[in-house]
Design an enzyme around this catalytic site. Structure first.
Site, PDB file in Angstrom:
ATOM      1  N   THR A   1       0.869  -1.176   0.000  1.00 36.84           N
ATOM      2  CA  THR A   1       0.000   0.000   0.000  1.00 36.84           C
ATOM      3  C   THR A   1       0.905   1.224   0.000  1.00 36.84           C
ATOM      4  O   THR A   1       2.110   1.117   0.236  1.00 36.84           O
ATOM      5  CB  THR A   1      -0.912   0.047   1.248  1.00 36.84           C
ATOM      6  OG1 THR A   1      -0.103   0.272   2.418  1.00 36.84           O
ATOM      7  CG2 THR A   1      -1.710  -1.229   1.429  1.00 36.84           C
TER       8      THR A   1
ATOM      9  N   ALA B   1       3.147  -1.106   4.768  1.00 34.41           N
ATOM     10  CA  ALA B   1       2.408   0.066   5.252  1.00 34.41           C
ATOM     11  C   ALA B   1       3.431   1.179   5.437  1.00 34.41           C
ATOM     12  O   ALA B   1       4.445   0.991   6.115  1.00 34.41           O
ATOM     13  CB  ALA B   1       1.708  -0.264   6.563  1.00 34.41           C
TER      14      ALA B   1
ATOM     15  N   ILE C   1       7.306  -2.485   7.238  1.00 33.19           N
ATOM     16  CA  ILE C   1       7.336  -1.021   7.342  1.00 33.19           C
ATOM     17  C   ILE C   1       7.963  -0.426   6.084  1.00 33.19           C
ATOM     18  O   ILE C   1       9.098  -0.756   5.725  1.00 33.19           O
ATOM     19  CB  ILE C   1       8.139  -0.572   8.586  1.00 33.19           C
ATOM     20  CG1 ILE C   1       7.641  -1.289   9.854  1.00 33.19           C
ATOM     21  CG2 ILE C   1       8.066   0.949   8.736  1.00 33.19           C
ATOM     22  CD1 ILE C   1       6.186  -1.070  10.198  1.00 33.19           C
ATOM     23  N   LYS C   2       7.196   0.454   5.436  1.00 35.17           N
ATOM     24  CA  LYS C   2       7.684   1.075   4.202  1.00 35.17           C
ATOM     25  C   LYS C   2       8.242   2.444   4.556  1.00 35.17           C
ATOM     26  O   LYS C   2       7.542   3.264   5.185  1.00 35.17           O
ATOM     27  CB  LYS C   2       6.501   1.215   3.241  1.00 35.17           C
ATOM     28  CG  LYS C   2       6.846   1.148   1.772  1.00 35.17           C
ATOM     29  CD  LYS C   2       5.545   1.101   0.974  1.00 35.17           C
ATOM     30  CE  LYS C   2       5.787   1.009  -0.502  1.00 35.17           C
ATOM     31  NZ  LYS C   2       4.537   1.145  -1.265  1.00 35.17           N
ATOM     32  N   VAL C   3       9.482   2.673   4.188  1.00 38.49           N
ATOM     33  CA  VAL C   3      10.116   3.964   4.486  1.00 38.49           C
ATOM     34  C   VAL C   3      10.611   4.589   3.180  1.00 38.49           C
ATOM     35  O   VAL C   3      10.966   3.870   2.246  1.00 38.49           O
ATOM     36  CB  VAL C   3      11.313   3.824   5.477  1.00 38.49           C
ATOM     37  CG1 VAL C   3      10.864   3.264   6.811  1.00 38.49           C
ATOM     38  CG2 VAL C   3      12.433   2.977   4.883  1.00 38.49           C
TER      39      VAL C   3
END
Ligand code: G3P
Length: 218
Positions: A27, A56, A82-84
């Site tokens: 996402t 996310a 975790i998307k950074v």
């Protein structure tokens, strides 16, 4: 090659998950906005629908803020990734979270140098955006080829997650080059199934079967 779907539409995700062909979900803030739903609630629901990684994305642009947001997201489920963003703060966050056992996807990758840094930061996934690369006159597939070469040179464990995939040819080119994952909108997955000769073949077989007057289930 793993197939992820790039959406926050839970009905679409549930339908694809039921095929057994879906390995994960990505996402981004745009997709969350498009869903019209609460971020935390929708991510938690997606994590229940699939066993694989669910990316996310943090919103903060500074490292402490990213860590705080990641802490909240990590509590939602074990399969949250975790998307950074590809910034120094994002890479610092990636390094810390990876060392702490979290899955991390470093997103918005547009160069080989950026991909090299994501691997050095211990990212689980790096997301080169091939469609947006093409849109701007660069060759997104060339970027995948370069990243594969360099990652293989050093046996980096970071998986190449081809993102901003727009059509089946993108998927096939990425597969030829050994990208580990392709994340794509649901229609791209559906289009991979289609072939005019398959449809024609089914039509012909069914027409001939009808002439036999038989049924399989009685
Ligand atoms: O999830 C990130 C990426 O796949 C976005 O794709 O089509 O907005 O460039 P697109």
């Amino acid at each position: 090659m793993k197939f992820f779907v790039d959406t926050a539409d839970t009905a679409e995700i549930a339908e694809l998950a039921a095929t057994g062909l879906l390995d994960g979900v990505t996402t981004n803030p745009t997709l969350i906005a498009r869903s019209g739903r609460d971020f935390i609630e929708v991510v938690a629901e997606i994590c229940r629908l699939v066993d694989g990684p669910v990316s996310a994305e943090v919103i903060a642009s500074d490292h402490p803020g990213m860590m705080r947001e990641a802490g909240i997201l990590r509590e939602l489920a074990d399969n949250v990734c975790i998307k950074v963003p590809m910034t120094l703060d994002g890479l610092k966050t990636c390094k810390k979270l990876s060392a702490d056992g979290a899955m991390v996807n470093v997103t918005l990758c547009f160069s080989l140098g950026q991909a090299l840094l994501a691997a050095k930061a211990g990212a689980t996934f790096v997301s080169p955006f091939i469609g947006r690369h093409d849109d701007n006159g660069f060759d997104g597939i060339d970027l995948i080829r370069d990243i594969r070469l360099v990652y293989d040179n050093y046996n980096f464990a970071t998986e190449i997650l081809a993102a901003s995939v727009r059509h089946p040819i993108h998927v096939l080119e990425c597969a030829r080059l050994g990208a580990d994952v392709a994340t794509m909108p649901a229609p791209v997955i559906r289009n991979l199934v289609k072939h005019v000769l398959t449809d024609k073949g089914i039509e012909g077989f069914l027409a001939d079967w009808a002439k036999t007057g038989q049924t399989i289930c009685g």
